[in-house]
Design an enzyme around this catalytic site. Structure first.
Site, mmCIF file in Angstrom:
data_model
loop_
_atom_site.group_PDB
_atom_site.id
_atom_site.type_symbol
_atom_site.label_atom_id
_atom_site.label_comp_id
_atom_site.label_asym_id
_atom_site.label_seq_id
_atom_site.Cartn_x
_atom_site.Cartn_y
_atom_site.Cartn_z
ATOM 1 C CE1 TYR A 188 -2.915 -3.130 1.150
ATOM 2 C CE2 TYR A 188 -4.420 -1.272 1.084
ATOM 3 C CZ TYR A 188 -4.199 -2.627 1.092
ATOM 4 O OH TYR A 188 -5.251 -3.483 1.040
ATOM 5 C CE LYS A 255 1.315 -17.444 1.983
ATOM 6 N NZ LYS A 255 0.791 -18.744 2.337
ATOM 7 C CG ASP A 309 -1.811 -19.792 4.077
ATOM 8 O OD1 ASP A 309 -0.990 -19.005 3.575
ATOM 9 O OD2 ASP A 309 -1.498 -20.850 4.624
ATOM 10 C CG ASP A 333 -7.658 -4.048 3.111
ATOM 11 O OD1 ASP A 333 -8.744 -3.922 3.673
ATOM 12 O OD2 ASP A 333 -7.416 -3.576 1.987
#
Ligand code: NAD
Length: 447
Positions: A188, A255, A309, A333
């Site tokens: 972002y 991640k 995940d 987000d």
């Protein structure tokens, strides 16, 4: 006081910040940005509910002095700009503000209507709603602009269940999270380069030259910065929250199995904050199982990490095991919206963007233009954001009154169309579908 052109600061106490904490007088001046679209409907209802709660809690000794500030359509009308510099300066001066949603153009069209969100290839009259003074050139998100202009580095989202809301998840009543999403970095940060652009080509060449690795020539390129500074200040805030609210755990979500030096480092630096900056308040999962036989000592907080995940599964299957979650921007987000869906949807999801001094509270849904001015939509998200604001100001008695009133209104099935529809679909026969302002009144009556 800065010299403002359109902002009129009412008589009252401007909030100051000392040692990171807001100092709030009995008549605090609070910035209010109405927002576009249904901001028109929900903002007055929020103010009415807050006014009633403050009056009931403090019997006239305390009162908020609202200070209207302008962005979006109101910014265009007052300043000719959707995000005027004066508005940013006023929020920075007032330290605390609350905002409705703002239109964000998403298509390739050159112009957007701030009244109905229609996008088109020319200025002047809107082809959809026919208004003549609401169309402007496309622009970058006002929300992102506000966060960046004031370095509001933490986006915090409480996710809570309200008894009676038809929630899709079987364990919805166990959901009680506080999500801390990093707000300034990651993909972002705005380093997004078009395929074939000079910078995209230079990065492709540099990677090839330095690493021997190929990136396809026809690739667009995004840069994902995650820094020690950005990570540590966010995780620090999450840890402080857990301590202040006596919560059992903080989970670092990342991640890192794929992106070792960005997402993986987020977890590593996050652990450093928890284990090095708070004495021995935090216990890692490894220590819990290796040294403590899985038994948490009293007064300690568990610091753990989960791959992104897996957390999307975990919040659905074992939500009770999570309380505070800290994430980099993109996954934060996604997770915020997925988590609110567990408990019945965005209509009741509040949020805040917090920096070193400034706190900006906000409804998390969009402008829902088709409902503008109909007194129909659910004002819950903005009202709950005001609850967060009152808690931030230390006015917890007023905050509790609103929470209690809203819990009862929903339990009694005095709800707006969105929740009414879901409740009826579940077979409830005692549903009273009320308007946006009617929901506000139902809350006030039950405080
Ligand atoms: P939206 O949130 O406005 O609407 C999505 C769906 O939810 C619609 O069906 C809408 O009617 C419903 N809805 C939204 N808020 C509701 C409420 N309070 N009560 C009942 N139902 C509600 O999202 P969208 O349609 O994708 O976006 C519309 C505009 O809002 C776009 O310009 C978008 O960029 C902007 N937006 C702004 C923000 C923000 O300012 N924080 C967030 C999301 C979208």
């Amino acid at each position: 006081m800065p010299d403002f052109k359109h902002v009129k600061i009412p008589k009252g106490d401007v909030v100051t910040v000392q040692k990171g904490k807001p100092v709030v007088g009995d008549r605090p001046v609070i910035g209010s940005l109405r927002g576009d679209g249904i901001g028109l409907d929900i903002t007055p209802v929020m103010k009415k509910v807050v006014g009633a709660a403050v009056k009931k809690a403090y019997g006239g000794k305390r009162e908020i002095q609202w200070c209207p500030l302008y962005a979006g359509l109101e910014g265009l009308h007052h300043y000719g700009k959707v995000l005027p510099q004066e508005t940013v300066e006023a929020i920075q001066y007032l330290k605390v503000a609350i905002k409705g949603p703002f239109t964000t153009p998403i298509g390739e069209e050159t112009h957007v209507c701030l009244s109905c969100a229609h996008q088109q290839y020319h200025g002047g009259t809107c082809d959809d709603c026919g208004k003549t003074d609401t169309v402007t050139e496309r622009f970058r998100s006002i929300n992102v602009g506000l966060r960046q202009a004031m370095d509001l580095y933490a986006c915090i989202r409480p996710i809570m269940y309200f008894d009676g809301v038809p929630a899709p998840n079987k364990y919805a009543d166990q959901v009680n999270f506080m999500i801390f999403r990093e707000n300034t970095e990651d993909v972002y940060a705005g380093h997004d380069f078009e395929r074939g652009s000079e910078v995209a080509r230079a990065i492709i060449d540099l990677v090839k030259e330095r690493t021997g690795k190929q990136i396809r020539e026809d690739s667009g390129i995004g840069v994902k910065p995650i820094s020690v500074t950005g990570t540590k200040r966010l995780v620090r805030m999450a840890c402080q929250w857990a301590i202040q609210h006596d919560l059992p755990s903080v989970t670092l979500v990342h991640k890192g199995n794929i992106m070792k030096f960005t997402e993986g480092s987020f977890a590593k630096w996050g652990y450093e904050v928890a284990t090095e900056e708070f004495g021995d308040r935090f216990v890692t999962e490894k220590k819990l199982w290796d040294e403590l036989s899985g038994k948490m000592p009293k007064g300690k907080i568990l610091i753990k990490d989960r791959i992104a995940d897996s957390i999307f599964q975990q919040i659905q299957t074992r939500p009770g095991e999570y309380s505070v979650l800290a994430l980099p921007n993109l996954n934060g987000d996604y997770l915020s919206d997925a988590a609110i869906a567990l408990v019945g949807g965005l209509g009741l999801g509040p949020g805040a963007n917090i920096g070193t001094e400034v706190a900006l509270f906000e409804a998390t849904h969009g402008t829902a233009p088709k409902y503008t001015g109909q007194d129909k939509v659910n004002p819950g998200s903005l009202i709950l954001s005001a609850v967060m604001m009152l808690q931030h100001m230390g006015w917890s008695e007023a905050a509790d009154l609103i929470l209690d009133g809203m819990r009862r209104a929903i339990k009694d099935a005095y709800v707006t169309y969105d929740l009414a529809r879901l409740m009826k679909a579940e077979g409830r026969k005692d549903v009273h579908e009320v308007s946006c302002s009617g929901f506000g009144e139902a809350i006030v009556q039950r405080m």
